[in-house]
Each structure stands twice: as structure tokens, then as C-alpha cells.
Design a protein around this motif. Sequence first.
Motif, PDB file in Angstrom:
ATOM      1  N   ASN A   1     -34.151  -8.261  51.041  1.00  0.00           N
ATOM      2  CA  ASN A   1     -33.406  -8.572  49.654  1.00  0.00           C
ATOM      3  C   ASN A   1     -34.170  -9.039  48.689  1.00  0.00           C
ATOM      4  O   ASN A   1     -34.971  -9.813  48.636  1.00  0.00           O
ATOM      5  N   ILE A   2     -34.086  -8.209  47.430  1.00  0.00           N
ATOM      6  CA  ILE A   2     -34.740  -8.671  46.235  1.00  0.00           C
ATOM      7  C   ILE A   2     -33.607  -9.297  44.979  1.00  0.00           C
ATOM      8  O   ILE A   2     -32.751  -8.697  44.966  1.00  0.00           O
ATOM      9  N   PRO A   3     -34.129 -10.275  44.640  1.00  0.00           N
ATOM     10  CA  PRO A   3     -33.220 -10.850  43.670  1.00  0.00           C
ATOM     11  C   PRO A   3     -32.940 -10.115  42.397  1.00  0.00           C
ATOM     12  O   PRO A   3     -33.988  -9.345  42.058  1.00  0.00           O
ATOM     13  N   GLY A   4     -31.754  -9.964  42.043  1.00  0.00           N
ATOM     14  CA  GLY A   4     -31.473  -9.033  41.081  1.00  0.00           C
ATOM     15  C   GLY A   4     -31.102  -7.720  41.376  1.00  0.00           C
ATOM     16  O   GLY A   4     -30.736  -6.908  40.450  1.00  0.00           O
ATOM     17  N   VAL A   5     -31.544  -7.441  42.492  1.00  0.00           N
ATOM     18  CA  VAL A   5     -31.280  -5.941  42.909  1.00  0.00           C
ATOM     19  C   VAL A   5     -30.070  -5.765  43.881  1.00  0.00           C
ATOM     20  O   VAL A   5     -29.803  -6.391  44.812  1.00  0.00           O
ATOM     21  N   GLU A   6     -29.102  -4.808  43.380  1.00  0.00           N
ATOM     22  CA  GLU A   6     -27.893  -4.577  44.212  1.00  0.00           C
ATOM     23  C   GLU A   6     -27.854  -3.261  44.555  1.00  0.00           C
ATOM     24  O   GLU A   6     -28.246  -2.239  43.897  1.00  0.00           O
ATOM     25  N   VAL A   7     -27.344  -3.021  45.939  1.00  0.00           N
ATOM     26  CA  VAL A   7     -27.196  -1.625  46.443  1.00  0.00           C
ATOM     27  C   VAL A   7     -25.622  -1.417  46.311  1.00  0.00           C
ATOM     28  O   VAL A   7     -24.905  -2.271  46.964  1.00  0.00           O
ATOM     29  N   LEU A   8     -25.180  -0.388  45.831  1.00  0.00           N
ATOM     30  CA  LEU A   8     -23.776  -0.129  45.830  1.00  0.00           C
ATOM     31  C   LEU A   8     -23.693   1.408  46.689  1.00  0.00           C
ATOM     32  O   LEU A   8     -24.393   2.348  46.397  1.00  0.00           O
ATOM     33  N   SER A   9     -22.530   1.497  47.277  1.00  0.00           N
ATOM     34  CA  SER A   9     -22.049   2.875  47.817  1.00  0.00           C
ATOM     35  C   SER A   9     -21.457   3.682  46.777  1.00  0.00           C
ATOM     36  O   SER A   9     -20.604   3.163  46.239  1.00  0.00           O
ATOM     37  N   VAL A  10     -21.540   4.963  46.805  1.00  0.00           N
ATOM     38  CA  VAL A  10     -21.159   5.751  45.790  1.00  0.00           C
ATOM     39  C   VAL A  10     -19.724   5.705  46.317  1.00  0.00           C
ATOM     40  O   VAL A  10     -18.699   5.860  45.253  1.00  0.00           O
ATOM     41  N   ARG A  12     -17.543   3.491  46.758  1.00  0.00           N
ATOM     42  CA  ARG A  12     -16.954   2.388  46.424  1.00  0.00           C
ATOM     43  C   ARG A  12     -17.615   1.823  45.300  1.00  0.00           C
ATOM     44  O   ARG A  12     -18.058   0.535  45.033  1.00  0.00           O
ATOM     45  N   LEU A  13     -17.795   2.432  44.134  1.00  0.00           N
ATOM     46  CA  LEU A  13     -18.422   2.042  42.792  1.00  0.00           C
ATOM     47  C   LEU A  13     -17.743   1.326  42.170  1.00  0.00           C
ATOM     48  O   LEU A  13     -16.314   1.306  42.137  1.00  0.00           O
ATOM     49  N   ASN A  14     -18.217   0.102  41.916  1.00  0.00           N
ATOM     50  CA  ASN A  14     -17.358  -1.005  41.103  1.00  0.00           C
ATOM     51  C   ASN A  14     -17.888  -1.004  39.661  1.00  0.00           C
ATOM     52  O   ASN A  14     -19.066  -1.266  39.232  1.00  0.00           O
ATOM     53  N   LEU A  15     -17.091  -0.680  38.527  1.00  0.00           N
ATOM     54  CA  LEU A  15     -17.445  -0.821  37.091  1.00  0.00           C
ATOM     55  C   LEU A  15     -18.175  -2.245  36.701  1.00  0.00           C
ATOM     56  O   LEU A  15     -19.088  -2.120  36.005  1.00  0.00           O
ATOM     57  N   LEU A  16     -17.551  -3.281  37.398  1.00  0.00           N
ATOM     58  CA  LEU A  16     -17.968  -4.725  37.067  1.00  0.00           C
ATOM     59  C   LEU A  16     -19.342  -4.909  37.571  1.00  0.00           C
ATOM     60  O   LEU A  16     -20.104  -5.609  36.834  1.00  0.00           O
ATOM     61  N   LYS A  17     -19.612  -4.051  38.600  1.00  0.00           N
ATOM     62  CA  LYS A  17     -21.162  -4.249  39.184  1.00  0.00           C
ATOM     63  C   LYS A  17     -22.181  -3.233  38.454  1.00  0.00           C
ATOM     64  O   LYS A  17     -23.290  -3.830  38.113  1.00  0.00           O
ATOM     65  N   ILE A  18     -21.778  -2.387  37.952  1.00  0.00           N
ATOM     66  CA  ILE A  18     -22.320  -1.218  37.189  1.00  0.00           C
ATOM     67  C   ILE A  18     -22.647  -1.770  35.469  1.00  0.00           C
ATOM     68  O   ILE A  18     -23.787  -1.728  35.302  1.00  0.00           O
ATOM     69  N   ALA A  19     -21.565  -2.275  35.002  1.00  0.00           N
ATOM     70  CA  ALA A  19     -21.707  -2.674  33.737  1.00  0.00           C
ATOM     71  C   ALA A  19     -20.992  -4.058  33.480  1.00  0.00           C
ATOM     72  O   ALA A  19     -19.849  -4.195  33.108  1.00  0.00           O
ATOM     73  N   PRO A  20     -21.767  -4.999  33.910  1.00  0.00           N
ATOM     74  CA  PRO A  20     -20.884  -6.213  33.980  1.00  0.00           C
ATOM     75  C   PRO A  20     -20.622  -6.662  32.355  1.00  0.00           C
ATOM     76  O   PRO A  20     -21.334  -6.615  31.590  1.00  0.00           O
ATOM     77  N   GLY A  21     -19.497  -7.258  32.400  1.00  0.00           N
ATOM     78  CA  GLY A  21     -18.678  -7.595  31.120  1.00  0.00           C
ATOM     79  C   GLY A  21     -18.744  -6.527  29.990  1.00  0.00           C
ATOM     80  O   GLY A  21     -18.472  -6.682  29.073  1.00  0.00           O
ATOM     81  N   GLY A  22     -18.676  -5.304  30.803  1.00  0.00           N
ATOM     82  CA  GLY A  22     -18.276  -4.077  29.847  1.00  0.00           C
ATOM     83  C   GLY A  22     -19.349  -3.630  29.017  1.00  0.00           C
ATOM     84  O   GLY A  22     -19.580  -2.572  28.181  1.00  0.00           O
ATOM     85  N   HIS A  23     -20.688  -4.073  29.383  1.00  0.00           N
ATOM     86  CA  HIS A  23     -21.855  -3.877  28.584  1.00  0.00           C
ATOM     87  C   HIS A  23     -22.708  -3.015  29.133  1.00  0.00           C
ATOM     88  O   HIS A  23     -23.258  -3.311  30.485  1.00  0.00           O
ATOM     89  N   LEU A  24     -22.812  -1.825  28.795  1.00  0.00           N
ATOM     90  CA  LEU A  24     -23.559  -0.782  29.478  1.00  0.00           C
ATOM     91  C   LEU A  24     -25.163  -1.225  29.196  1.00  0.00           C
ATOM     92  O   LEU A  24     -25.522  -1.883  28.143  1.00  0.00           O
ATOM     93  N   GLY A  25     -26.018  -1.030  30.229  1.00  0.00           N
ATOM     94  CA  GLY A  25     -27.476  -1.169  30.014  1.00  0.00           C
ATOM     95  C   GLY A  25     -28.121  -1.538  31.294  1.00  0.00           C
ATOM     96  O   GLY A  25     -29.334  -1.696  31.432  1.00  0.00           O
ATOM     97  N   ARG A  26     -27.473  -1.249  32.528  1.00  0.00           N
ATOM     98  CA  ARG A  26     -28.071  -1.323  33.694  1.00  0.00           C
ATOM     99  C   ARG A  26     -28.959  -0.352  34.052  1.00  0.00           C
ATOM    100  O   ARG A  26     -28.892   0.792  33.728  1.00  0.00           O
ATOM    101  N   PHE A  27     -30.272  -0.704  34.544  1.00  0.00           N
ATOM    102  CA  PHE A  27     -31.295   0.271  35.088  1.00  0.00           C
ATOM    103  C   PHE A  27     -30.623   0.765  36.453  1.00  0.00           C
ATOM    104  O   PHE A  27     -30.527  -0.084  37.523  1.00  0.00           O
ATOM    105  N   ILE A  28     -30.462   1.816  36.615  1.00  0.00           N
ATOM    106  CA  ILE A  28     -29.727   2.585  37.675  1.00  0.00           C
ATOM    107  C   ILE A  28     -30.529   3.572  38.273  1.00  0.00           C
ATOM    108  O   ILE A  28     -30.926   4.652  37.665  1.00  0.00           O
TER     109      ILE A  28
END
Length: 80
Positions: A1-10, A12-28
Motif C-alpha cells: 500500500n502506497i499512500p495516495g495510490v489507489e487501484v481500481l477495477s475497470v 467498477r470504475l467510479n467517477l468520484l475516485k477518478i475525478a474527486p469533486g468533479g475536478h479532472l486532473g488525476r494522474f492515471i
Amino acid sequence: NIPGVEVLSVERLNLLKIAPGGHLGRFIIWTQSAFEKLDALYGTYKKPSALKVDYTLPRAMMTNADLARIINSDEIQSAL
């Protein structure tokens, strides 16, 4: 487990995980198998979804999104 790193399954993608608060800008980082799974789930513009029944990707209504240029064009202005 690395702090700030999340792993998501394709699957079960969740928009709130990819763009929290509706702000795009996550490095994916996507894997090749993730893109293949996305193509199987949602299809492409050339072939429909293999896993969803009667699902095709939605098409953009406008192919040119520069609305200000279109509205201010000579063709539109002469019609108004």
C-alpha cells in the motif's frame, strides 16, 4: 500500500475516485489489458460492446466544439 495510490477495477470504475469533486486532473496509469476490457465493456466507434446488450458508444452532437467561432462566422451572421 502506497499512500495516495489507489487501484481500481475497470469493471467498477467510479467517477468520484477518478475525478474527486468533479475536478479532472488525476494522474492515471492504464494497462493494455484495461483498455482491452474497456473495449469489451463499452465497445468502440467501429464495433458494439461485447458484454453489454445493444450498447454503442454515444456520439458527440457537434463535431466542431468551437461554438464562438461558429456563431461569429460570416455564414451565421449573414443569416441573422
